[in-house]
Design a protein around this motif. Structure first.
Motif, PDB file in Angstrom:
ATOM      1  N   ARG A   1      -0.143  -6.805 -10.838  1.00 55.93           N
ATOM      2  CA  ARG A   1      -0.838  -7.418 -11.979  1.00 55.93           C
ATOM      3  C   ARG A   1      -1.405  -8.778 -11.596  1.00 55.93           C
ATOM      4  N   GLY A   2      -0.654  -9.561 -10.833  1.00 58.87           N
ATOM      5  CA  GLY A   2      -1.151 -10.856 -10.383  1.00 58.87           C
ATOM      6  C   GLY A   2      -2.352 -10.727  -9.461  1.00 58.87           C
TER       7      GLY A   2
ATOM      8  N   ILE B   1      -0.477   8.046   8.635  1.00 57.34           N
ATOM      9  CA  ILE B   1      -0.068   7.242   7.489  1.00 57.34           C
ATOM     10  C   ILE B   1       0.912   6.167   7.947  1.00 57.34           C
ATOM     11  N   ALA B   2       0.592   4.930   7.619  1.00 57.35           N
ATOM     12  CA  ALA B   2       1.463   3.798   7.937  1.00 57.35           C
ATOM     13  C   ALA B   2       2.329   3.487   6.729  1.00 57.35           C
ATOM     14  N   SER B   3       3.489   2.886   6.967  1.00 53.72           N
ATOM     15  CA  SER B   3       4.367   2.529   5.852  1.00 53.72           C
ATOM     16  C   SER B   3       5.230   1.339   6.224  1.00 53.72           C
ATOM     17  N   ARG B   4       5.705   0.637   5.201  1.00 54.80           N
ATOM     18  CA  ARG B   4       6.702  -0.410   5.402  1.00 54.80           C
ATOM     19  C   ARG B   4       7.446  -0.633   4.091  1.00 54.80           C
ATOM     20  N   VAL B   5       8.635  -1.204   4.205  1.00 53.48           N
ATOM     21  CA  VAL B   5       9.439  -1.480   3.016  1.00 53.48           C
ATOM     22  C   VAL B   5       8.747  -2.571   2.191  1.00 53.48           C
ATOM     23  N   MET B   6       8.541  -2.270   0.911  1.00 52.81           N
ATOM     24  CA  MET B   6       7.941  -3.236  -0.008  1.00 52.81           C
ATOM     25  C   MET B   6       8.984  -3.845  -0.954  1.00 52.81           C
ATOM     26  N   HIS B   7      10.074  -3.116  -1.172  1.00 60.69           N
ATOM     27  CA  HIS B   7      11.108  -3.610  -2.089  1.00 60.69           C
ATOM     28  C   HIS B   7      12.436  -2.975  -1.717  1.00 60.69           C
TER      29      HIS B   7
ATOM     30  N   VAL C   1      -8.181  -3.375  -0.253  1.00 62.21           N
ATOM     31  CA  VAL C   1      -6.922  -2.666  -0.026  1.00 62.21           C
ATOM     32  C   VAL C   1      -6.027  -3.474   0.908  1.00 62.21           C
ATOM     33  N   LEU C   2      -6.598  -3.989   1.985  1.00 62.47           N
ATOM     34  CA  LEU C   2      -5.823  -4.792   2.936  1.00 62.47           C
ATOM     35  C   LEU C   2      -5.305  -6.067   2.280  1.00 62.47           C
ATOM     36  N   ALA C   3      -6.101  -6.644   1.378  1.00 58.52           N
ATOM     37  CA  ALA C   3      -5.672  -7.859   0.670  1.00 58.52           C
ATOM     38  C   ALA C   3      -4.476  -7.564  -0.223  1.00 58.52           C
ATOM     39  N   LEU C   4      -4.469  -6.410  -0.902  1.00 56.60           N
ATOM     40  CA  LEU C   4      -3.339  -6.061  -1.755  1.00 56.60           C
ATOM     41  C   LEU C   4      -2.094  -5.783  -0.917  1.00 56.60           C
ATOM     42  N   LEU C   5      -2.254  -5.092   0.211  1.00 55.05           N
ATOM     43  CA  LEU C   5      -1.111  -4.843   1.087  1.00 55.05           C
ATOM     44  C   LEU C   5      -0.494  -6.154   1.555  1.00 55.05           C
ATOM     45  N   GLU C   6      -1.344  -7.118   1.882  1.00 53.55           N
ATOM     46  CA  GLU C   6      -0.848  -8.434   2.306  1.00 53.55           C
ATOM     47  C   GLU C   6      -0.112  -9.131   1.167  1.00 53.55           C
ATOM     48  N   CYS C   7      -0.657  -8.994  -0.045  1.00 56.14           N
ATOM     49  CA  CYS C   7      -0.036  -9.594  -1.227  1.00 56.14           C
ATOM     50  C   CYS C   7       1.350  -8.997  -1.466  1.00 56.14           C
ATOM     51  N   LEU C   8       1.483  -7.682  -1.383  1.00 53.84           N
ATOM     52  CA  LEU C   8       2.750  -7.039  -1.639  1.00 53.84           C
ATOM     53  C   LEU C   8       3.773  -7.359  -0.551  1.00 53.84           C
ATOM     54  N   ALA C   9       3.301  -7.456   0.695  1.00 57.84           N
ATOM     55  CA  ALA C   9       4.199  -7.749   1.800  1.00 57.84           C
ATOM     56  C   ALA C   9       4.667  -9.193   1.771  1.00 57.84           C
ATOM     57  N   ALA C  10       3.853 -10.079   1.189  1.00 60.22           N
ATOM     58  CA  ALA C  10       4.184 -11.508   1.199  1.00 60.22           C
ATOM     59  C   ALA C  10       5.292 -11.847   0.223  1.00 60.22           C
ATOM     60  N   SER C  11       5.496 -11.007  -0.793  1.00 64.91           N
ATOM     61  CA  SER C  11       6.507 -11.283  -1.806  1.00 64.91           C
ATOM     62  C   SER C  11       7.892 -10.885  -1.281  1.00 64.91           C
ATOM     63  N   PRO C  12       8.918 -11.624  -1.655  1.00 65.65           N
ATOM     64  CA  PRO C  12      10.279 -11.275  -1.194  1.00 65.65           C
ATOM     65  C   PRO C  12      10.721  -9.964  -1.807  1.00 65.65           C
ATOM     66  N   ALA C  13      11.413  -9.159  -1.011  1.00 64.23           N
ATOM     67  CA  ALA C  13      11.909  -7.861  -1.511  1.00 64.23           C
ATOM     68  C   ALA C  13      13.142  -8.071  -2.368  1.00 64.23           C
TER      69      ALA C  13
END
Length: 309
Positions: free
Chosen positions: A127-128, A171-177, A297-309
């Motif tokens: 949302r942010g 398909i790439a993946s990483r832990v977001m939360h 899309v890359l900007a959102l991935l960076e945003c989600l990865a930057a937040s603490p899990a």
């Protein structure tokens, strides 16, 4: 660049237009003085005069009437001046839109998610992102983890938020939360007043859970937690939605192990308690195509990865 301009006689011009020449012409048309126009453009007068003559030659008409005392627009010059302003504005707008798209500030992002993920901070992060980039269209789809992988491969979504599972190539993946598991109990359950639940105490309870084929990674983690506590859970009721799990537990159909964030759900006769000594966390993974190149899309991935899990 092709430009069309209509004059008072209804004549339509279709000629190649050089944006630099148009900018030079607009400066002269507004200053009506070559010296002042050259100074405004931060160039010398000879290249300015040369480019204006080239523009007139390409159009096949005189745009400026020059005398030793003054510079004035011809009737054709007045038409070209008006159209040049429009073309230059369009060019600036196109340049700005391209810049915003390149910076991930425009475009569209289609996001798949499992329902429980929007009880975590990922919902506010997305949302942010959308609020900070109002020209990016963010579209959400609630899908199972399997459905998201399929949709990602088909190009129907750009990012997925899934429970852990084996990913196909490409398909790439990483832990977001990451969060602990907790226990959902009816408020009438004998253990409901305990501050934390020892899983071994649930060995005789009926469980409400996803079918394994719906979410293998999630199912196997729940099974692993119970096996570590010394029992195999009796999974009596199998459903496909976290809210349905919570509803069935509240109606005393059984208990369940869920991500701790599900404790935010408020239903009558439902309590959520932490699990004592549980070390196996619940993960949510972000998935995307490995060849993803869309800046938004890359900007959102960076945003989600930057937040603490």
């Amino acid at each position: 660049m092709q430009a069309e301009a209509g004059n008072r006689s209804g004549l339509t011009l279709s000629v190649p237009m050089d944006l630099r020449q148009l900018r030079y012409f607009v400066a002269v048309a507004e200053e009506l003085h070559f010296g002042r126009a050259a100074k405004r453009l931060s160039i010398t007068q000879p290249p300015l005069s040369f480019n204006i003559r080239q523009l007139e030659a390409s159009l096949g008409m005189e745009l400026l009437r020059r005398t030793t005392r003054e510079v004035a627009l011809t009737e054709a010059g007045k038409v070209i001046y008006r159209e040049a302003l429009k073309l230059l504005a369009l060019a600036r707008d196109a340049e700005e839109q391209a810049r915003r798209a390149a910076n991930g500030e425009a475009g569209a992002v289609h996001i798949g998610f499992v329902g429980s993920s929007f009880l975590t901070r990922l919902a506010s992060d997305i949302r942010g992102f959308a609020a900070a980039r109002p020209e990016v269209e963010v579209v959400l789809y609630e899908l199972s983890s399997y459905e998201q992988i399929d949709a990602l491969q088909r190009g129907q979504i750009d990012i997925g938020i899934v429970h852990p599972r084996v990913m196909p190539s490409g398909i790439a993946s990483r832990v977001m939360h990451r969060e602990a598991f907790a226990c959902l109990l009816p408020e009438t359950h004998t253990l409901a007043r305990q501050e934390a639940i020892d899983l071994q105490q649930l060995r005789h309870d009926d469980f409400v859970l996803f079918p394994r084929d719906f979410s293998p990674g999630y199912y196997d983690k729940i099974l692993s937690l119970c096996l570590e506590a010394g029992f195999t859970p009796h999974i009596r009721h199998k459903v496909r939605n976290m809210l349905t799990i919570a509803t069935l537990v509240s109606h005393e159909f059984g208990v369940s192990l869920v991500p701790a964030s599900l404790g935010k759900v408020r239903l009558p006769n439902l309590v959520c308690r932490p699990i004592a000594h549980a070390a196996n966390p619940s993960d949510l993974r972000g998935i995307w195509r490995q060849d993803e190149a869309q800046p938004a899309v890359l900007a959102l991935l960076e945003c989600l990865a930057a937040s603490p899990a």
